[in-house]
Write an enzyme that holds these catalytic residues in place. Structure first.
Site, PDB file in Angstrom:
ATOM      1  N   GLU A 169       0.733 -13.502  11.750  1.00  0.00           N
ATOM      2  CA  GLU A 169       1.004 -12.222  12.539  1.00  0.00           C
ATOM      3  C   GLU A 169       0.971 -11.390  11.636  1.00  0.00           C
ATOM      4  OE1 GLU A 169       1.642 -12.278  15.585  1.00  0.00           O
ATOM      5  OE2 GLU A 169       1.423 -14.276  15.803  1.00  0.00           O
ATOM      6  N   TRP A 207       3.028   7.950  -2.376  1.00  0.00           N
ATOM      7  CA  TRP A 207       4.497   8.042  -2.557  1.00  0.00           C
ATOM      8  C   TRP A 207       4.725   9.037  -3.811  1.00  0.00           C
ATOM      9  CZ3 TRP A 207       7.635   7.094  -6.737  1.00  0.00           C
ATOM     10  CH2 TRP A 207       9.092   7.341  -6.735  1.00  0.00           C
ATOM     11  N   ASP A 220       0.785  -1.267   0.095  1.00  0.00           N
ATOM     12  CA  ASP A 220      -0.011  -0.039  -0.158  1.00  0.00           C
ATOM     13  C   ASP A 220       0.843   1.311   0.084  1.00  0.00           C
ATOM     14  OD1 ASP A 220      -2.319   1.536   0.014  1.00  0.00           O
ATOM     15  OD2 ASP A 220      -2.741   1.158   2.096  1.00  0.00           O
ATOM     16  N   GLU A 230     -11.914  -5.160  -5.417  1.00  0.00           N
ATOM     17  CA  GLU A 230     -12.553  -3.676  -5.268  1.00  0.00           C
ATOM     18  C   GLU A 230     -11.610  -2.543  -6.034  1.00  0.00           C
ATOM     19  OE1 GLU A 230     -11.950  -5.969  -2.690  1.00  0.00           O
ATOM     20  OE2 GLU A 230     -13.859  -6.328  -2.758  1.00  0.00           O
ATOM     21  N   ASN A 231     -10.497  -3.035  -6.468  1.00  0.00           N
ATOM     22  CA  ASN A 231      -9.654  -2.161  -7.308  1.00  0.00           C
ATOM     23  C   ASN A 231     -10.256  -1.646  -8.735  1.00  0.00           C
ATOM     24  OD1 ASN A 231      -6.273  -3.426  -5.973  1.00  0.00           O
ATOM     25  ND2 ASN A 231      -7.643  -1.717  -5.165  1.00  0.00           N
TER      26      ASN A 231
HETATM   27  C1  FPP Z   1      -1.570  -0.031  -3.711  1.00  0.00           C
HETATM   28  O1  FPP Z   1      -1.428   1.267  -3.732  1.00  0.00           O
HETATM   29  C2  FPP Z   1      -1.177  -0.631  -4.708  1.00  0.00           C
HETATM   30  C3  FPP Z   1      -1.567  -1.349  -5.717  1.00  0.00           C
HETATM   31  C4  FPP Z   1      -3.076  -1.359  -6.069  1.00  0.00           C
HETATM   32  C5  FPP Z   1      -0.744  -2.167  -6.909  1.00  0.00           C
HETATM   33  C6  FPP Z   1       0.342  -2.777  -6.611  1.00  0.00           C
HETATM   34  C7  FPP Z   1       0.764  -3.341  -7.455  1.00  0.00           C
HETATM   35  C8  FPP Z   1       1.972  -3.385  -8.120  1.00  0.00           C
HETATM   36  C9  FPP Z   1       3.106  -2.877  -7.105  1.00  0.00           C
HETATM   37  C10 FPP Z   1       2.633  -4.072  -9.194  1.00  0.00           C
HETATM   38  C11 FPP Z   1       2.897  -5.457  -9.114  1.00  0.00           C
HETATM   39  C12 FPP Z   1       3.038  -6.073 -10.216  1.00  0.00           C
HETATM   40  C13 FPP Z   1       3.162  -7.638 -10.432  1.00  0.00           C
HETATM   41  C14 FPP Z   1       3.326  -8.133 -11.750  1.00  0.00           C
HETATM   42  C15 FPP Z   1       3.255  -8.487  -9.227  1.00  0.00           C
HETATM   43  P1  FPP Z   1      -2.307   2.545  -3.789  1.00  0.00           P
HETATM   44  O2  FPP Z   1      -2.412   2.867  -5.231  1.00  0.00           O
HETATM   45  O3  FPP Z   1      -3.455   2.069  -2.958  1.00  0.00           O
HETATM   46  O4  FPP Z   1      -1.665   3.710  -2.924  1.00  0.00           O
HETATM   47  P2  FPP Z   1      -2.426   4.739  -1.960  1.00  0.00           P
HETATM   48  O5  FPP Z   1      -3.096   3.992  -0.980  1.00  0.00           O
HETATM   49  O6  FPP Z   1      -1.247   5.635  -1.807  1.00  0.00           O
HETATM   50  O7  FPP Z   1      -3.298   5.451  -3.279  1.00  0.00           O
END
Ligand code: FPP
Length: 251
Positions: free
Chosen positions: A215, A33, A28, A75-76
């Site tokens: 955990e 970031w 998350d 949910e995304n």
């Molecule tokens: C949550 O941060 C992150 C995600 C929904 C996507 C995570 C995916 C990756 C890092 C890529 C992984 C790739 C592979 C192929 C495994 P957020 O967008 O919710 O951050 P925020 O809460 O700050 O808005």
């Protein structure tokens, strides 16, 4: 000792016998970031891939056999269309780009979730990567994509109910083992440690069944900044926990 050797060595304050066998991670904070740097959110996701690669290598170096990452929840889909499309393309590109290295490093990749509604080209790439790495003997890397814990449990219930309806299973015979065999994570040991970045203290529909006795470790670090040092801290914290699984400790 050269630098390469010292890098793969387990830090001396970690006890090898008390290492988690399975680490799960909620990555998350990518958006925040990026926002902090006045960059588009998607740049945070790109950086997030680097952090995930580093964690996978670190788990492998430190003898952790299974890593599961929450890449995309059910949910995304409610995110802006452009961001969803970007993520689907990102997953596909990462798979294509990283396959050769996964083969060299013996990584066995598996996707968990309802994959049937993902873009066809991504489904093909996923199937190809899973097939190609199926016999690898190194770390098992699970990517939860279009994954939701509640949906997974419902999916398992429907399968089991169908088997009962067809007379293949008796209601009295349904037990935890049978139930687990109908989850997307069939055959994967339950996580010992779940790490969540960016400070939020919730499961967000991730591994609801599997985390019954897992955990949790929450850090305020945003996912793209999560590195080996942070992981080391999480493991030190984990090794201090007294895991009783609901029982009392024998004196
Ligand atoms: C949550 O941060 C992150 C995600 C929904 C996507 C995570 C995916 C990756 C890092 C890529 C992984 C790739 C592979 C192929 C495994 P957020 O967008 O919710 O951050 P925020 O809460 O700050 O808005």
């Amino acid at each position: 000792m050269n630098v390469a050797q010292s890098l793969i060595e387990l830090p001396s304050d970690l006890v090898p016998e008390k290492m988690p066998r399975h680490v799960a991670v909620i990555m998350d904070g990518n958006g925040r970031w990026a926002k902090k740097r006045s960059l588009p959110r998607v740049v945070g996701h790109q950086k997030g891939v680097d952090a995930l690669k580093n964690l996978l290598r670190c788990c492998d170096d430190w003898g952790i056999g299974v890593l599961t990452a929450y890449a995309f929840s059910t949910e995304n889909w409610g995110r802006p269309r452009l961001e969803v499309d970007f993520l689907m393309t990102l997953f596909e590109g990462v798979l294509r780009r990283e396959l050769a290295e996964m083969m060299t490093e013996g990584v066995k990749i598996r996707f968990v979730g309802d994959l049937t509604v993902l873009p066809a080209s991504l489904q093909r790439e996923i199937a190809y990567a899973m097939d190609t790495t199926a016999n690898n003997k190194g770390i098992q890397f699970n990517v939860a994509t279009n994954y939701g814990g509640r949906q997974e449990i419902l999916h398992a219930c429907r399968h089991i109910a169908t088997q009962v309806q067809e007379g293949k299973l008796q209601v009295e015979d349904i037990n935890e083992d049978i139930f687990e065999n109908h989850l997307y994570t069939k055959g994967i040991i339950n996580p010992d440690l779940l790490i969540r970045t960016s400070g939020e203290m919730r499961l967000s529909n991730f591994l609801l069944w599997q985390m019954a006795y897992g955990e949790m470790y929450v850090t305020s670090t945003l996912w793209p900044d999560f590195n080996r040092q942070e992981f080391h801290q999480a493991l030190l914290d984990y090794q201090k926990r007294d895991r009783r699984f609901g029982k009392v400790k024998e004196e």
